[in-house]
Design a protein around this motif. Structure first.
Motif, PDB file in Angstrom:
ATOM      1  N   GLY A   1      45.598  11.120   1.057  1.00 28.20           N
ATOM      2  CA  GLY A   1      46.394  10.111   2.725  1.00 28.20           C
ATOM      3  C   GLY A   1      45.773  10.729   3.649  1.00 28.20           C
ATOM      4  N   TRP A   2      45.957  10.381   5.113  1.00 27.96           N
ATOM      5  CA  TRP A   2      45.839  10.812   6.514  1.00 27.96           C
ATOM      6  C   TRP A   2      46.624  10.792   7.922  1.00 27.96           C
ATOM      7  N   CYS A   3      47.617  10.893   6.773  1.00 30.80           N
ATOM      8  CA  CYS A   3      49.037  12.191   8.150  1.00 30.80           C
ATOM      9  C   CYS A   3      48.708  12.935   8.411  1.00 30.80           C
TER      10      CYS A   3
ATOM     11  N   ILE B   1      54.435  -0.254   6.142  1.00 32.86           N
ATOM     12  CA  ILE B   1      52.932  -1.138   6.135  1.00 32.86           C
ATOM     13  C   ILE B   1      51.747  -0.184   5.513  1.00 32.86           C
ATOM     14  N   GLY B   2      51.454  -0.030   4.528  1.00 34.67           N
ATOM     15  CA  GLY B   2      50.255   1.118   4.239  1.00 34.67           C
ATOM     16  C   GLY B   2      50.724   2.373   3.746  1.00 34.67           C
ATOM     17  N   VAL B   3      51.276   2.360   2.745  1.00 37.05           N
ATOM     18  CA  VAL B   3      51.569   3.626   1.742  1.00 37.05           C
ATOM     19  C   VAL B   3      50.479   4.338   1.513  1.00 37.05           C
TER      20      VAL B   3
ATOM     21  N   ILE C   1      55.499  -1.004   1.504  1.00 38.48           N
ATOM     22  CA  ILE C   1      54.752  -1.866   1.041  1.00 38.48           C
ATOM     23  C   ILE C   1      53.713  -2.136   0.505  1.00 38.48           C
ATOM     24  N   GLU C   2      52.970  -1.617  -0.397  1.00 32.49           N
ATOM     25  CA  GLU C   2      51.846  -1.320  -0.643  1.00 32.49           C
ATOM     26  C   GLU C   2      51.559  -2.284  -1.729  1.00 32.49           C
ATOM     27  N   ALA C   3      49.764  -2.631  -1.131  1.00 30.22           N
ATOM     28  CA  ALA C   3      49.869  -3.731  -2.764  1.00 30.22           C
ATOM     29  C   ALA C   3      48.619  -3.020  -3.900  1.00 30.22           C
TER      30      ALA C   3
ATOM     31  N   PRO D   1      51.077  -7.514  -1.291  1.00 34.32           N
ATOM     32  CA  PRO D   1      50.804  -8.375   0.164  1.00 34.32           C
ATOM     33  C   PRO D   1      51.640  -7.825   1.371  1.00 34.32           C
ATOM     34  N   SER D   2      51.350  -7.727   2.317  1.00 35.65           N
ATOM     35  CA  SER D   2      52.540  -7.178   3.330  1.00 35.65           C
ATOM     36  C   SER D   2      52.887  -8.351   3.652  1.00 35.65           C
ATOM     37  N   GLY D   3      51.834  -9.495   3.908  1.00 38.82           N
ATOM     38  CA  GLY D   3      51.702 -10.542   4.517  1.00 38.82           C
ATOM     39  C   GLY D   3      53.280 -11.471   3.687  1.00 38.82           C
TER      40      GLY D   3
ATOM     41  N   ILE E   1      52.847   0.844  10.774  1.00 40.09           N
ATOM     42  CA  ILE E   1      52.640  -0.181  10.633  1.00 40.09           C
ATOM     43  C   ILE E   1      50.791   0.822  10.205  1.00 40.09           C
ATOM     44  N   ASP E   2      50.492   0.770   8.956  1.00 39.71           N
ATOM     45  CA  ASP E   2      49.936   1.555   8.459  1.00 39.71           C
ATOM     46  C   ASP E   2      48.731   0.642   7.320  1.00 39.71           C
ATOM     47  N   GLY E   3      48.818  -0.387   7.077  1.00 33.41           N
ATOM     48  CA  GLY E   3      48.172  -1.192   6.232  1.00 33.41           C
ATOM     49  C   GLY E   3      46.364  -0.899   6.418  1.00 33.41           C
TER      50      GLY E   3
HETATM   51  C1  LIG Z   1      45.573   3.662   6.287  1.00 36.63           C
HETATM   52  S1  LIG Z   1      46.086   3.402   4.195  1.00 36.63           S
HETATM   53  C2  LIG Z   1      47.591   3.953   4.729  1.00 36.63           C
HETATM   54  C3  LIG Z   1      47.814   5.182   4.928  1.00 36.63           C
HETATM   55  C4  LIG Z   1      49.210   5.993   4.499  1.00 36.63           C
HETATM   56  N1  LIG Z   1      50.502   5.624   5.584  1.00 36.63           N
HETATM   57  C5  LIG Z   1      49.072   7.954   5.128  1.00 36.63           C
HETATM   58  O1  LIG Z   1      49.354   8.048   6.158  1.00 36.63           O
HETATM   59  O2  LIG Z   1      48.096   8.130   4.228  1.00 36.63           O
HETATM   60  C6  LIG Z   1      46.620   1.627   4.456  1.00 36.63           C
HETATM   61  C7  LIG Z   1      46.675   1.386   2.802  1.00 36.63           C
HETATM   62  O3  LIG Z   1      47.521  -0.388   3.390  1.00 36.63           O
HETATM   63  C8  LIG Z   1      47.124  -0.472   1.978  1.00 36.63           C
HETATM   64  N2  LIG Z   1      47.312  -2.390   2.010  1.00 36.63           N
HETATM   65  C9  LIG Z   1      45.805  -2.682   3.169  1.00 36.63           C
HETATM   66  N3  LIG Z   1      45.553  -4.447   2.834  1.00 36.63           N
HETATM   67  C10 LIG Z   1      47.777  -4.129   2.322  1.00 36.63           C
HETATM   68  C11 LIG Z   1      48.180  -5.892   2.669  1.00 36.63           C
HETATM   69  N4  LIG Z   1      47.800  -6.671   2.875  1.00 36.63           N
HETATM   70  N5  LIG Z   1      49.353  -5.101   2.098  1.00 36.63           N
HETATM   71  C12 LIG Z   1      49.926  -4.548   1.193  1.00 36.63           C
HETATM   72  N6  LIG Z   1      48.853  -2.656   2.012  1.00 36.63           N
HETATM   73  C13 LIG Z   1      48.197  -2.613   2.284  1.00 36.63           C
HETATM   74  C14 LIG Z   1      45.975   0.099   1.633  1.00 36.63           C
HETATM   75  O4  LIG Z   1      46.075  -0.343   0.063  1.00 36.63           O
HETATM   76  C15 LIG Z   1      46.106   0.926   1.716  1.00 36.63           C
HETATM   77  O5  LIG Z   1      46.116   1.875   0.830  1.00 36.63           O
END
Ligand SMILES: C[S@@+](CC[C@H](N)C(=O)[O-])C[C@H]1O[C@@H](n2cnc3c(N)ncnc32)[C@H](O)[C@@H]1O
Length: 328
Positions: free
Chosen positions: A140-142, A165-167, A191-193, A243-245, A259-261
């Motif tokens: 990840g990026w955190c 959103i975006g795990v 919430i993660e696809a 998907p978050s939507g 919010i990090d999706g």
């Molecule tokens: C930037 S990464 C998250 C990084 C994480 N929060 C961290 O700190 O390491 C974005 C994530 O969002 C997910 N993602 C992208 N579009 C999405 C959507 N519409 N719904 C749910 N998850 C989504 C991707 O699969 C990806 O794992």
């Protein structure tokens, strides 16, 4: 070293890292002569205070393990564990006392070794240890700074319903879960696809979309679940694999939102519209990658709903990377 000096150090209000660590070292070095030795009773009186301090700083595991040895000793001496820890007189075979001291010393030494040198302000040891573990083991990026920021917000604001959103691998979700555990309640809904098709559903830029299309999402997901189970965080983690939507309808009110999706213009704005409006007045929104051109409309939408509390900057470039906002 004189055991009374240790007792004084343990009883002071100084930070746990300094005098307590010295106390543990001393307790660990202490050699038992015989069960009737008055130093043995002083040892257990001091141990009682060390355990109380450990418990207050959230280090539950060493306390529980030490108590197993104290309970065993008390059982063999035919007395209550409170007599042992109260420094009271008890008698049993010298070898049983010696074994208990060795075992307790090992637990305390291990605890000293595994604890961080200096705790960051406002973050207890159990949460900080988890942040370091997530940083070392999860993809990840955190950043450390962002993880600490999330943990501090959760510890101070005590949210119950948290949504991320975006795990991805859980690098930002686990620090939140650890803080909820420390609070004694609350859940983080991730919430993660975990799907390349969803990740590139709406374009961001060519290099970014190419990168996301080649990710081993199955492996990332496996490590996420393994980590949550191994660290006993599962009571505070709920995962919605969608998907978050499509998941926004599951929530009425949100206390803390990260919010990090997808960072595409459409998805980032959609996440703000669908989720940020559900954050209660006074609740917190963390919005990642505020400096991306594609997230600019989402950032402006957020500004219509929330006030900026702080912005984390990238130490190298000085660019804004992550905004913390409070819902009006
Ligand atoms: C930037 S990464 C998250 C990084 C994480 N929060 C961290 O700190 O390491 C974005 C994530 O969002 C997910 N993602 C992208 N579009 C999405 C959507 N519409 N719904 C749910 N998850 C989504 C991707 O699969 C990806 O794992």
């Amino acid at each position: 070293m004189d055991i009374d000096v240790v007792s004084d150090a343990v009883g002071s209000d100084q930070p746990v890292c300094g005098p307590l660590a010295d106390a543990w070292e001393t307790l660990s070095d202490f050699q038992v002569v015989a069960p009737a030795d008055p130093n043995v009773f002083a040892y257990f009186r001091t141990l009682d205070r060390v355990l109380a301090a450990l418990g207050e700083s959230g280090e539950v595991e060493p306390v529980e393990t030490v108590m197993l040895h104290v309970d065993y000793l008390a059982d063999k001496a035919g007395c209550d564990p409170s007599v042992v820890l109260g420094g009271g007189d008890f008698t049993t075979h010298p070898q049983i006392v010696a074994d208990a001291l060795v075992n307790i010393s090992l637990v305390l030494q291990q605890s000293v070794r595994s604890r961080p040198e200096q705790l960051p302000e406002g973050v207890p040891a159990d949460v900080y240890t988890l942040i370091l573990e997530a940083e070392a083991k999860l993809a990840g990026w955190c950043s450390r700074e962002k993880a600490l920021t999330i943990a501090r917000i959760v510890l101070e604001e005590r949210p119950k319903t948290c949504v991320e959103i975006g795990v991805f691998g859980g690098r930002s979700l686990m620090p939140c879960a650890a803080a909820l555990r420390h609070n004694g309640g609350g859940e983080i809904y991730g919430i993660e696809a975990w799907s390349p098709n969803v990740a590139i559903e709406n374009a961001t830029n060519e290099a970014n979309d190419d990168w996301w299309s080649k990710i081993d999402f199955a492996g990332i997901k496996r490590e996420f679940y393994r980590f949550a189970a191994a660290t006993n965080l599962t009571p505070h983690v709920r995962l919605i694999e969608a998907p978050s939507g499509r998941a926004a309808g599951l929530f009425d009110t949100i206390d803390f939102l990260h919010i990090d999706g997808s960072h595409s213009m459409v998805n980032a704005a959609e996440d703000v519209i669908l989720y940020a409006r559900k954050v209660r007045s006074g609740g917190i929104v963390v919005f990642d990658d505020v400096n991306w051109a594609s997230t600019a409309p989402a950032r402006d939408l957020l500004g219509a709903l929330c006030d900026v509390v702080t912005v984390l900057k990238d130490p190298a470039s000085g660019l804004d990377i992550c905004a913390v906002l409070r819902r009006r």
